[in-house]
Each structure stands twice: as C-alpha cells, then as structure tokens.
Design a protein around this motif. Structure first.
Motif, short mmCIF file in Angstrom:
data_model
loop_
_atom_site.label_atom_id
_atom_site.label_comp_id
_atom_site.label_asym_id
_atom_site.label_seq_id
_atom_site.Cartn_x
_atom_site.Cartn_y
_atom_site.Cartn_z
N LEU A 59 4.97 0.84 -4.50
CA LEU A 59 5.92 1.27 -3.56
C LEU A 59 6.36 0.17 -2.61
CD1 LEU A 59 4.80 5.13 -2.73
CD2 LEU A 59 6.75 4.18 -4.26
N GLY A 60 5.47 -0.74 -2.32
CA GLY A 60 5.99 -1.93 -1.36
C GLY A 60 6.74 -2.80 -2.04
N SER B 137 10.13 -1.25 -2.20
CA SER B 137 10.76 -1.26 -0.78
C SER B 137 11.80 -2.75 -0.77
CB SER B 137 9.77 -1.30 0.26
OG SER B 137 10.59 -1.02 1.50
N GLY C 79 13.07 2.51 -0.56
CA GLY C 79 12.29 2.65 0.75
C GLY C 79 13.04 3.63 1.70
N SER D 242 8.12 -4.92 4.66
CA SER D 242 7.31 -4.20 3.40
C SER D 242 5.88 -4.58 3.25
CB SER D 242 8.16 -4.19 2.03
OG SER D 242 8.45 -5.19 1.64
N SER E 52 3.80 -3.33 5.58
CA SER E 52 3.36 -1.84 5.50
C SER E 52 2.29 -1.74 4.22
CB SER E 52 4.64 -1.32 4.82
OG SER E 52 5.74 -1.09 5.76
N THR E 53 2.39 -2.69 3.34
CA THR E 53 1.36 -2.74 2.14
C THR E 53 -0.05 -2.96 2.85
OG1 THR E 53 3.18 -3.24 0.55
CG2 THR E 53 0.88 -3.68 -0.03
N THR F 246 8.28 2.00 3.73
CA THR F 246 7.84 2.36 2.22
C THR F 246 7.53 3.66 2.42
OG1 THR F 246 5.44 2.11 2.58
CG2 THR F 246 6.95 0.12 1.87
#
Length: 438
Positions: free
Chosen positions: A30-31, A34, A39, A52, A55-56, A93
C-alpha cells in the motif's frame, strides 16, 4: 483464571506470525501504491503530514505487533492502535485503516473482559475524534456522512465482530469444561456402581451362606460329642442338609449374577427354617441331658467368647406372628428384609451365644418388631463402634426399609444379648410409599 477470558497461547502461534508477515507485506504494498496516487489525504484538513515512505516505516512496527494478538493483545491494542491511528490522521496510505481494524478486533476477541471493554472505549474515543475531524472539512454535510461511514467500517465492524468471536470462544470452552466435568462425574458414578455392586454381592453371600454354614459347624461339632448313635446320625444329617441348602443358595446367587432378568436370589429361607435352627441349637432337641462343653471363638458380630452350646440349657423359643406372613398387611419386600435380618441374628446367636435363645417377630398396627436374644458372658462383647459385617448388614437392611436396629446387652438383664429391629408397616415403609406413588 478469569472464566470469561479465552485461553492464551503460551508461545507465539505460527498463524499469528504469518498474519504479522501478511500485514507487513500489505503495508509495503500500500505504501508503494500511495506513491502512484492510490492512497488517502489523512483526516487533517491540511492533508498528509508525512510521505508514504515514512508511513511505511511507521506501520511496519504496527504490523509486527499483530503477532502478539493472542499472546499479549494489550500490546497489539497500544502499539498497533496508536501507530495506525496516527497514520489515519496524518498519513497517506490505506494501511493505517487496515491495521486499526486489527488493533480494535484482537483485544476484544482474545483479551480479558476488562481489556475488551477498554478496547471498546478506545473505539468510541476514536469514533468521536474521527467525527470531529471530518466535521472540519469543507462541505460539512457530506464530510460528516463520510466520517460516519469510516466509523462503521473501521471501528464498529471490528468491535462487533470481536465480541461475537469472543462469545463463540467462551461458549466452546464452557462446553468443553462441562463435557470434561460430565465425563469425570460419569467415571465417579461407574466407580460407585461397582463399589455398590461389590457390597451387595458381599451382603448376599453373607446372608445366604452364614446361617447354613453356622448350622453345619454347630451340628458337626455336636455330633463329635453326642454319646447316642441315633443323635449323632440326626446331627450329621442336619449338617448335611444345611450344607446342601448352602450349595443351593450359592447357585442361586451365581444365577442372579449371570442372569440379567434376576433381581434377588431365591434362597431357602423361611421363619420355620429359622425356628428349626434355634431348636437344633438346643441341647434338649439334640438329646443331650448333660452339658456339651464347647468353646466358641471370637466372632465378627455380637458377643464373643461364649459357648456355642452351653451345658446350662434352658431351651430355645421362636415366636412368629402370623400377620407377618400376610402380604396385605406386611409388604413382601419388608418380609424379605426381616427374614434376612432374622437369619443373621439367629446365626450370630448360635455361633456366639448361649441358650436360652429366643426369636420373636410381632406386628401391630404401626410397625413390625424382630427381637433375637441369647445369654452371653459379660465382658466379652465387641465394641459397638467396630461392628462386624453381620451387624453392618442388618443395620443397612433395616435402614433400607425405613427401620432401625439396636444391638447390645439388655438393660434389664446384662447377661442377655439383645438384637432388636423395628420397621414400619406397609403403609409407612419408604419402599411401599414409592410403589404406591408409581
């Protein structure tokens, strides 16, 4: 252990490790998406606060904490919940929403009741924050509707599902505990049934054989002391008949044990037979004019140390009320119990007592009484707190038909041993009451 708490795994299950790895792969995927524009903008009005890749990195520890969802669901709630909610607020994300779902579900499904309630409270707090954040967006109406949809999907669904799973787990564990308790109870019942059957077998063997064998021993001993040949022959013939009766009764007991339809052994027992045993124990009935000095041995019941056939013989007497033989007045089961008790009392009297020996069975409007007396040597009485099998068997049979038994020296004559049984008549017997109720 809290009975409302599902059992924890002592080690990390492989399934939870696999789940954590899958969540980590989802976070990384998902990262990456994004960065391609797939996202979210976060719940803050200013949009995402970090990139992103950040976020990961933020969500990977959150994904790793899901490996403890069984072993330590509180850790999952704190670590995964805080990091994922932070991502929902300021990240870009979708992984934050996925992990927040798991962070709320695991403590409810696998934690203690208190932790489940805390997780539900956290979910409510998150819902209020999400609703407040979306209400600050432009076009508050659609934004609030979107916030409510997010609350239902991200908060409401995992909490409702977690409580359902929790109740299923607890119901299964309760059923397993009940099944184990039922199995243990069944095992105890089986052991009690075996023990009860052993005691009943011991009582039946004692009841059907003790009287006959006592008569055999008595007559065989007297035959060796009788001067007259015809008296010896009569004594030996009586001993032989008693032995044959014992053999028949033993076969009857064996038949009862092997035949499923048999309930009670058919023994050769009657009031006339008990009276004959008492009479046979009298030196006068054996044709002895003097004394046949014999020394008894210590018995299991009643008085011991007394002569089996004393020279000072005043005779024996049996008095049986005809009412006892009337099934309309005395229940047949009650009569059978009295016969068994009388047989044991007579056997003890012949084996351990002296003449005069007497057996009296009387019936009145309320109860039936059985009294068996014999003289004995004072000071040679077994302690009442350690009765033999005979007294124990007689007492249990009397109690089984709602009666009572007393055994000991007669208060009016300390040289007389007295066994007295009192049982209610048919209309007051517990067995009869049960039969009438059925």
């Amino acid at each position: 252990m809290d009975p409302d708490r599902p059992r924890r795994a002592r080690t990390l299950p492989r399934r939870d490790l696999l789940v954590a790895a899958v969540y980590a792969a989802v976070v990384v995927s998902l990262g990456s998406l994004s960065g391609l524009g797939v996202g979210t903008q976060g719940l803050l009005i200013d949009g995402p606060v970090w990139s992103s890749s950040t976020s990961t990195l933020l969500l990977l520890p959150a994904a790793a904490a899901t490996a403890l969802r069984h072993r330590a669901p509180a850790v999952t709630l704190v670590v995964t919940g805080l990091l994922s909610f932070a991502e929902v607020l300021g990240g870009s994300t979708i992984g934050g929403y996925v992990l927040l779902f798991e962070a709320l579900w695991s403590p409810v499904a696998y934690g203690s009741r208190r932790l489940a309630r805390v997780a539900s409270g956290v979910g409510i707090a998150i819902s209020l924050v999400m609703l407040g954040m979306t209400s600050t967006w432009p076009q508050p109406g659609p934004s609030i509707i979107l916030g409510l949809m997010l609350i239902v999907v991200v908060v409401g669904t995992p909490l409702a599902w977690g409580w359902e799973v929790r109740h299923l787990h607890l119901a299964r564990e309760t059923a397993e505990r009940l099944a184990a308790a039922e199995q243990e109870l069944a095992s105890e019942r089986a052991e009690r049934a075996v023990e009860t059957e052993r005691r009943r077998l011991a009582q039946d063997l004692h009841d059907v054989l003790s009287g006959h064998l006592s008569a055999v021993a008595l007559h065989a001993g007297l035959a060796a002391q009788l001067p007259a040949a015809d008296a010896r022959d009569r004594s030996l013939a009586t001993a032989r008949e008693s032995a044959q009766a014992a053999l028949r009764d033993l076969r009857s007991v064996i038949t009862m044990l092997t035949d499923e339809n048999a309930t009670e052994p058919e023994v050769t027992l009657s009031w006339e037979a008990l009276a004959a045993r008492l009479d046979a124990g009298s030196a006068h009935s054996m044709g002895i004019s003097g004394g046949a000095g014999g020394h008894g041995t210590a018995g299991a019941d009643g008085a011991d140390g007394a002569d089996g056939a004393d020279g000072a013989d005043d005779g024996s007497l049996a008095r049986i009320d005809p009412v006892v033989e009337d099934p309309a007045r005395v229940d047949p089961t009650l009569r059978a119990a009295l016969l068994r008790i009388g047989a044991e009392a007579v056997a003890n009297s012949l084996a351990h007592g002296r003449t005069p020996r007497r057996l009296e069975v009387l019936a009145d409007t309320d109860e039936v009484s059985l009294t068996c007396t014999n003289t004995f040597t004072p000071g040679h009485v077994r302690a009442d707190d350690s009765p033999g099998l005979g007294l124990t068997t007689m007492r249990s049979r009397a109690l089984a038909v709602g009666g009572s038994l007393s055994a000991g020296p007669d208060p009016a004559d300390p040289r007389t041993w007295r066994v007295e049984v009192r049982v209610p008549m048919r209309d007051r017997s517990p067995l009869s009451v049960e039969e009438d109720a059925s």
